[in-house]
Design a protein around this motif. Structure first.
Motif, PDB file in Angstrom:
ATOM      1  N   GLY A  80       0.809  -1.214   0.000  1.00  0.00           N
ATOM      2  CA  GLY A  80       0.000   0.000   0.000  1.00  0.00           C
ATOM      3  C   GLY A  80       0.840   1.261   0.000  1.00  0.00           C
ATOM      4  N   THR A  81       1.983   1.228   0.664  1.00  0.00           N
ATOM      5  CA  THR A  81       2.853   2.393   0.731  1.00  0.00           C
ATOM      6  C   THR A  81       4.294   1.962   0.483  1.00  0.00           C
ATOM      7  OG1 THR A  81       3.314   2.141   3.098  1.00  0.00           O
ATOM      8  CG2 THR A  81       1.335   3.395   2.485  1.00  0.00           C
ATOM      9  N   ARG A  82       5.134   2.943   0.296  1.00  0.00           N
ATOM     10  CA  ARG A  82       6.560   2.670   0.122  1.00  0.00           C
ATOM     11  C   ARG A  82       7.113   1.957   1.347  1.00  0.00           C
ATOM     12  NH1 ARG A  82      11.105   5.858   1.433  1.00  0.00           N
ATOM     13  NH2 ARG A  82      12.938   5.524   0.086  1.00  0.00           N
ATOM     14  N   LYS A  83       6.691   2.375   2.540  1.00  0.00           N
ATOM     15  CA  LYS A  83       7.186   1.749   3.760  1.00  0.00           C
ATOM     16  C   LYS A  83       6.739   0.290   3.849  1.00  0.00           C
ATOM     17  CE  LYS A  83       7.701   2.285   8.747  1.00  0.00           C
ATOM     18  NZ  LYS A  83       7.500   0.851   8.994  1.00  0.00           N
ATOM     19  N   ASP A  84       5.508  -0.006   3.414  1.00  0.00           N
ATOM     20  CA  ASP A  84       5.036  -1.391   3.413  1.00  0.00           C
ATOM     21  C   ASP A  84       5.960  -2.274   2.582  1.00  0.00           C
ATOM     22  OD1 ASP A  84       2.873  -0.833   4.997  1.00  0.00           O
ATOM     23  OD2 ASP A  84       1.502  -0.514   3.319  1.00  0.00           O
ATOM     24  N   PHE A  85       6.363  -1.746   1.418  1.00  0.00           N
ATOM     25  CA  PHE A  85       7.263  -2.515   0.557  1.00  0.00           C
ATOM     26  C   PHE A  85       8.592  -2.768   1.266  1.00  0.00           C
ATOM     27  CE2 PHE A  85      10.825  -2.561  -2.428  1.00  0.00           C
ATOM     28  CZ  PHE A  85      10.490  -3.665  -3.212  1.00  0.00           C
TER      29      PHE A  85
END
Length: 270
Positions: A80-85
């Motif tokens: 969902g977000t860059r941090k999730d990745f």
């Protein structure tokens, strides 16, 4: 059988079923290419095709086959977000969750990738990559340049694959594998095997060349569209079987019901 057409309908539920994988010539060649790519010194591999051509199923099959033999990881749902990745990538790198409230430092990930070069050969399968932000895809490209992590990117084939089309990104894609819609013979095999897998030999034998011609015409050889069409066919059959069985000829497959399903799903306009 719990109902005359219930199992036939369930045979075409559009979901990932690795245990019901149907090998066709096109998907077999693509799978073999993917297998070979895992052992090659490639930075990035692109698997692309129109929605419904079987990309996710192919990646899932590859992952299930090699997840215990190789340093192979599958990020099936786009983060969902860059941090999730990067939370997922951190776990791949370290086997541990990223500490809470940690701020993502891209340079740290790049440095770590360079540090483990030669020690590990990590491969990450990225499904639905067209849903990732362009900036994240660019960072993935940089990570692939570290030489320690290979990305297999699954992408819908569209008219404007912006980030993939850029020269600096294309130069990192050392192998491209395309999945195409099925021809009529492949579609016939697909439908037959789906039905036979569920023990529906009688229904499978009722389908004639004229029916497959229509199925291929309505779906343009797309497996997802085929599932939707035939699920609707047997949903209609199920309704008549319960409510008005006198309207069904149980000895043959109904072209009329096939047309009704095509209209209902928007594949045939009248």
């Amino acid at each position: 059988m719990r109902h005359r057409y219930g199992d036939a309908k369930e045979a075409f539920v559009d979901e990932i079923r690795p245990d019901e994988y149907i090998e066709l010539e096109g998907s077999r060649r693509a799978y073999e290419q993917l297998e070979h790519s895992l052992d090659k010194s490639l930075k990035m591999v692109l698997l692309f095709g129109k929605p419904g051509t079987g990309k996710t199923l192919l990646l899932n099959r590859l992952y299930q086959r090699y997840k215990h033999q190789k340093d192979l990881h599958f990020i099936e749902t786009p983060s969902g977000t860059r941090k999730d990745f990067y939370d997922k990538l951190f776990r791949i790198f370290t086997g541990q969750p990223m500490p809470p409230k940690t701020k993502v430092n891209f340079e740290t990930f790049v440095a770590f990738g360079k540090k483990i070069k030669g020690e590990r050969k990590i491969a990450v399968l990225l499904d639905e990559a067209q849903m990732y932000p362009k900036e994240l895809l660019e960072e993935i490209r940089v990570l692939s340049d570290t030489g320690s992590i290979k990305f297999v990117i699954s992408l819908h084939k569209t008219e404007d694959e912006d980030i993939v089309a850029k020269k600096h990104f294309q130069s990192r894609i050392w192998e491209t594998i395309e999945l195409k819609n099925a021809d009529r013979d492949e579609m016939k095999t697909y439908v037959h095997k789906r039905l036979l897998h569920h023990g529906l030999t009688e229904i499978a034998n009722q389908l004639k060349p004229s029916h497959f011609k229509r199925i291929h015409q309505y779906t343009e050889g797309n497996f997802r569209e085929c599932n939707k069409l035939l699920y609707t066919v047997f949903e209609i059959y199920e309704y008549y079987d319960r409510q008005q069985p006198q309207k069904i000829d149980y000895s043959r497959f109904s072209t009329k019901i096939l047309e009704m399903a095509a209209i209902k799903t928007g594949m045939l306009h009248v």
